[in-house]
Design a protein around this motif. Structure first.
Motif, PDB file in Angstrom:
ATOM      1  N   LEU B  96       0.839  -1.193   0.000  1.00 51.70           N
ATOM      2  CA  LEU B  96       0.000   0.000   0.000  1.00 51.70           C
ATOM      3  C   LEU B  96       0.879   1.250   0.000  1.00 51.70           C
ATOM      4  O   LEU B  96       1.796   1.365   0.809  1.00 51.70           O
ATOM      5  CB  LEU B  96      -0.913  -0.001   1.236  1.00 51.70           C
ATOM      6  CG  LEU B  96      -1.985   1.094   1.255  1.00 51.70           C
ATOM      7  CD1 LEU B  96      -3.004   0.883   0.135  1.00 51.70           C
ATOM      8  CD2 LEU B  96      -2.692   1.132   2.601  1.00 51.70           C
ATOM      9  N   LEU B 100       5.783   1.188  -6.591  1.00 55.08           N
ATOM     10  CA  LEU B 100       5.956  -0.052  -7.349  1.00 55.08           C
ATOM     11  C   LEU B 100       4.658  -0.857  -7.298  1.00 55.08           C
ATOM     12  O   LEU B 100       4.493  -1.778  -6.477  1.00 55.08           O
ATOM     13  CB  LEU B 100       7.120  -0.875  -6.778  1.00 55.08           C
ATOM     14  CG  LEU B 100       8.534  -0.430  -7.172  1.00 55.08           C
ATOM     15  CD1 LEU B 100       8.846   0.988  -6.748  1.00 55.08           C
ATOM     16  CD2 LEU B 100       9.567  -1.384  -6.599  1.00 55.08           C
ATOM     17  N   GLN B 101       3.740  -0.478  -8.150  1.00 50.37           N
ATOM     18  CA  GLN B 101       2.444  -1.138  -8.195  1.00 50.37           C
ATOM     19  C   GLN B 101       2.568  -2.548  -8.772  1.00 50.37           C
ATOM     20  O   GLN B 101       3.492  -2.833  -9.539  1.00 50.37           O
ATOM     21  CB  GLN B 101       1.489  -0.308  -9.060  1.00 50.37           C
ATOM     22  CG  GLN B 101       1.128   1.030  -8.428  1.00 50.37           C
ATOM     23  CD  GLN B 101       0.237   0.844  -7.215  1.00 50.37           C
ATOM     24  OE1 GLN B 101      -0.864   0.331  -7.298  1.00 50.37           O
ATOM     25  NE2 GLN B 101       0.739   1.254  -6.052  1.00 50.37           N
ATOM     26  N   HIS B 103       0.987  -3.935 -11.113  1.00 47.46           N
ATOM     27  CA  HIS B 103       1.145  -3.674 -12.543  1.00 47.46           C
ATOM     28  C   HIS B 103       1.436  -2.179 -12.650  1.00 47.46           C
ATOM     29  O   HIS B 103       0.809  -1.387 -11.942  1.00 47.46           O
ATOM     30  CB  HIS B 103      -0.120  -4.054 -13.315  1.00 47.46           C
ATOM     31  CG  HIS B 103      -0.387  -5.540 -13.310  1.00 47.46           C
ATOM     32  ND1 HIS B 103      -0.916  -6.182 -12.202  1.00 47.46           N
ATOM     33  CD2 HIS B 103      -0.181  -6.498 -14.245  1.00 47.46           C
ATOM     34  CE1 HIS B 103      -1.020  -7.476 -12.478  1.00 47.46           C
ATOM     35  NE2 HIS B 103      -0.582  -7.700 -13.701  1.00 47.46           N
ATOM     36  N   PRO B 104       2.364  -1.770 -13.498  1.00 45.02           N
ATOM     37  CA  PRO B 104       2.858  -0.386 -13.452  1.00 45.02           C
ATOM     38  C   PRO B 104       1.750   0.662 -13.595  1.00 45.02           C
ATOM     39  O   PRO B 104       0.878   0.555 -14.457  1.00 45.02           O
ATOM     40  CB  PRO B 104       3.795  -0.323 -14.670  1.00 45.02           C
ATOM     41  CG  PRO B 104       4.231  -1.730 -14.888  1.00 45.02           C
ATOM     42  CD  PRO B 104       3.053  -2.579 -14.517  1.00 45.02           C
ATOM     43  N   GLU B 107       0.481   7.036 -12.377  1.00 47.12           N
ATOM     44  CA  GLU B 107       0.032   8.034 -11.410  1.00 47.12           C
ATOM     45  C   GLU B 107       0.781   7.915 -10.078  1.00 47.12           C
ATOM     46  O   GLU B 107       0.690   8.793  -9.246  1.00 47.12           O
ATOM     47  CB  GLU B 107      -1.485   7.994 -11.207  1.00 47.12           C
ATOM     48  CG  GLU B 107      -2.000   6.758 -10.505  1.00 47.12           C
ATOM     49  CD  GLU B 107      -3.539   6.810 -10.319  1.00 47.12           C
ATOM     50  OE1 GLU B 107      -4.210   7.540 -11.066  1.00 47.12           O
ATOM     51  OE2 GLU B 107      -4.029   6.114  -9.419  1.00 47.12           O
ATOM     52  N   HIS B 108       1.547   6.842  -9.905  1.00 45.75           N
ATOM     53  CA  HIS B 108       2.295   6.687  -8.662  1.00 45.75           C
ATOM     54  C   HIS B 108       3.708   7.258  -8.736  1.00 45.75           C
ATOM     55  O   HIS B 108       4.462   7.200  -7.763  1.00 45.75           O
ATOM     56  CB  HIS B 108       2.295   5.216  -8.232  1.00 45.75           C
ATOM     57  CG  HIS B 108       0.895   4.717  -7.956  1.00 45.75           C
ATOM     58  ND1 HIS B 108       0.306   4.838  -6.727  1.00 45.75           N
ATOM     59  CD2 HIS B 108      -0.039   4.185  -8.781  1.00 45.75           C
ATOM     60  CE1 HIS B 108      -0.941   4.363  -6.798  1.00 45.75           C
ATOM     61  NE2 HIS B 108      -1.167   3.961  -8.034  1.00 45.75           N
TER      62      HIS B 108
END
Ligand SMILES: Cc1ncc(C[n+]2csc(CCOP(=O)(O)OP(=O)(O)O)c2C)c(N)n1
Lengths: 319, 275
Positions: B96, B100-101, B103-104, B107-108
């Motif tokens: 959370l 590094l989501q 899947h890329p 917006e992060h």
């Protein structure tokens, strides 16, 4: 109407889907399955292993799968095509709209891994717009059962009793399994899960369980909340919603989905037209999801009984 | 820019170890494809791409599109190894609030990430759009897009392929991770994609093949692909899912699974010992 509301143990609703499809297929040789490379994770492997000759692997090609389903249905088969909800409903929307819905074909579309509780895979895999898009399509029935047992019943009945296109939405994570095998389940008919007179919580999918927890919490504080499960989002049970609007002072809806255009909007359409009362909506507010543990995300995006309790107190104090 | 094969091997080893560390801490994610593509990513970021990790948005950089968002761990570990962000940040994978989501997700705000992705079959179209824009503006930069072999089953890939050839996009090189497996099993069992080189050439592309685990071959093939004139190029990289850890090599069950802490320790030791 009384339902067993104890959790018999957590179980993913996708298992209910897989069991239901298998059970219906054992009785009905017309049932065929279509796979788009995630057969196991959407529980179509139960069917595929039992009936390999009725299961067609189509590769990662959802639009083709949907068109093929339409063709199979035109020739009298009952195709079941399931993949993650993001792809089932959204990648193939035009194929669903024209080939499936405009032809009014009996195609069962399984929207798996729905909602933010998909968790660490993140935004790309969290179906949060599928209800909104599926419910505006003419001829489409949209079903979002509240637990694994109900998902199983819904799958069996969608195959055996319906004639047109069906979008059946379910989740990935293990969630409380609390409705009974013998329940009265009819498409288009909401279920009263708990009586109450101060406010109605109208929920769909796994959020029904959260709504019940909120109601039990509120009861301790002297607030008597009614809980209604709307498993069929379209056609929606107008009667049970109007009855709730008339008898309770307010309505709050709950869904693991965007509020805009989603389940809450569907309830509001009925309320506004027939008997306006104050309403609030629990769901995603115009944002994508993200990676995280399912319970962290439910918390962050307010999809918990605790948030419902707070929101309900707010509506009641301002009503 | 050019690194020796020995240097590339050493870098790939570090990247593999970081992929395994990040996946073990996250507890979920795609190990097989990430390890299989490590050598290709190492060659690209340390030998082929014209880029500047200290200036991630440098206008003249080559663009790399990861169409198969699920192998994000290899992209992240390679970007970190290149210096785009601290290597230790890899341990936030899929948590959370992380950049590094799973899947890329652009917006992060992760430096070096060109595109949000994770729905298969979309990246080649985006690459075509970027390459068209590069041509319009007479830019020297090159667009690379990375694809899975299973991903090629998506029809949109072939719409994009047709358009790239039609518009003579020789500033575009697609890469196919030809590991022969996907989620449900072998690609030939799920949905046959052969004859693959003939398909691409019939669609108007210059086709190259390489051993995706030989740096000499990867680097020379990309250099030849980049030199193609008048048509887009595709490099079919023959790889092994899970490369570097013998007990998982070629096993499609490792497509979307993360190692346990115990497995991770064992896998890392194998990679360290096997130089
Ligand atoms: C449109 C779409 N459909 C399905 C998926 C689910 N999915 C993720 S990876 C994958 C398999 C991809 O196979 P391949 O491209 O060969 O990658 P590899 O298994 O080699 O990593 C699937 C079906 C997805 N991400 N997007």
């Amino acid at each position: 109407m009384s339902y067993q509301l104890q959790n018999r143990g957590n179980k993913p609703t996708r298992f209910g889907f897989g069991e239901g499809v298998l059970e219906a297929a054992e009785m009905n040789p017309k049932v065929v399955g279509i796979g788009a490379d995630i057969t196991g994770s959407v529980s179509m492997n139960f069917f595929a292993q039992q009936f390999p000759e009725r299961f067609f692997s189509m590769g990662i090609a959802e639009q083709n799968c949907m068109g093929v389903a339409a063709g199979l249905a035109l020739e009298g088969k009952t195709p079941v095509f399931s993949t993650y909800g993001v792809f089932a409903a959204l990648r193939t929307t035009d194929q669903i709209r024209i080939s499936v819905c405009y032809n009014n074909l009996h195609v069962i579309i399984g929207g798996a891994h729905a909602g933010i509780s998909v968790g660490p895979d993140g935004a790309t895999h969290q179906a949060l717009e599928d209800i909104a898009v599926m419910r505006v399509l003419p001829n489409m029935t949209v079903v979002s059962p509240c637990d694994a047992t109900q998902t199983k019943l819904a799958a069996i009945k969608a195959i055996n009793e319906l004639n047109g296109p069906v979008y059946l939405r379910f989740g990935r994570e293990a969630v409380p399994d609390f409705t009974s095998e013998g329940q009265n389940f009819n498409f288009g008919k909401g279920q009263l899960m708990k009586e109450g007179k101060d406010i109605s919580i109208i929920a769909t999918g796994h959020m029904v369980w959260e709504a019940l927890q909120a109601a039990y919490q509120l009861a301790k504080e002297g607030i008597d909340a009614r809980v209604i499960n709307i498993h069929t989002i379209k056609p929606i049970d107008e009667e049970i919603i109007i009855w709730a609007a008339k008898e309770t002072k307010a309505i709050i809806t709950a869904e693991e989905h965007q509020v805009m255009g989603g389940f809450g909007s569907a309830v509001a359409e009925v309320v506004v037209k027939n008997f306006p009362v104050p309403m609030d909506f629990v769901g995603l507010n115009d944002s994508f999801g993200e990676s995280g543990k399912p319970e962290e995300l439910m918390e962050k995006y307010g999809l918990t009984s605790r948030n419902m309790v707070n929101r309900i107190k707010n509506i009641l104090s301002s009503a | 820019m050019f690194r020796s094969v020995e240097e590339l091997k050493e870098t790939a080893r570090k990247i593999r170890i970081n992929i395994i560390r990040s996946l073990a801490v996250s507890g979920s994610g795609h190990t097989g494809g990430s390890l299989g593509l490590t050598d290709v990513f190492t060659a690209l970021y340390f030998g082929i791409l014209n880029h500047d990790p200290k200036n991630a948005k440098w206008a003249e950089r080559d663009r790399l599109i990861l169409s198969i968002g699920h192998v994000a761990p290899v992209l992240y570990a390679t970007l970190a190894q290149s210096g785009y962000f601290p290597v230790e940040e890899l341990l936030t994978l899929r948590k959370l609030g992380s950049r590094l989501q799973g899947h890329p997700g652009r917006e992060h705000g992760l430096p070096g990430l060109e595109l949000s992705a994770g729905s298969l079959g979309q990246g080649l179209s985006v690459a075509v759009g970027m390459a068209l824009a590069g041509k319009m503006d007479q830019k020297k930069w090159h667009v690379y897009s990375v694809h899975g072999d299973g991903e090629l089953q998506e029809g949109a890939i072939w719409e994009a392929a047709m358009s790239a050839a039609h518009h003579k996009l020789d500033n575009l090189t697609a890469i196919v991770d030809r590991n022969g497996v996907q989620i449900d099993g072998k690609t030939s069992d799920v949905m046959e994609i052969e004859p693959l080189t003939k398909k691409w050439s019939a669609f108007g592309w210059e086709v190259f093949e390489c051993d995706g685990h030989s740096f000499k071959d990867i680097v020379s093939t990309f250099n030849r692909a980049k030199a193609t004139i008048g048509r887009p190029s595709v490099v079919i990289a023959h790889t092994i899912m899970g490369k570097g850890v013998r007990e998982i090599e070629g096993d499609y069950h490792w497509h979307g699974k993360a190692p346990s802490e115990e497995q991770a320790t064992r896998f890392i030791k194998e990679i360290q010992d096997h130089s």
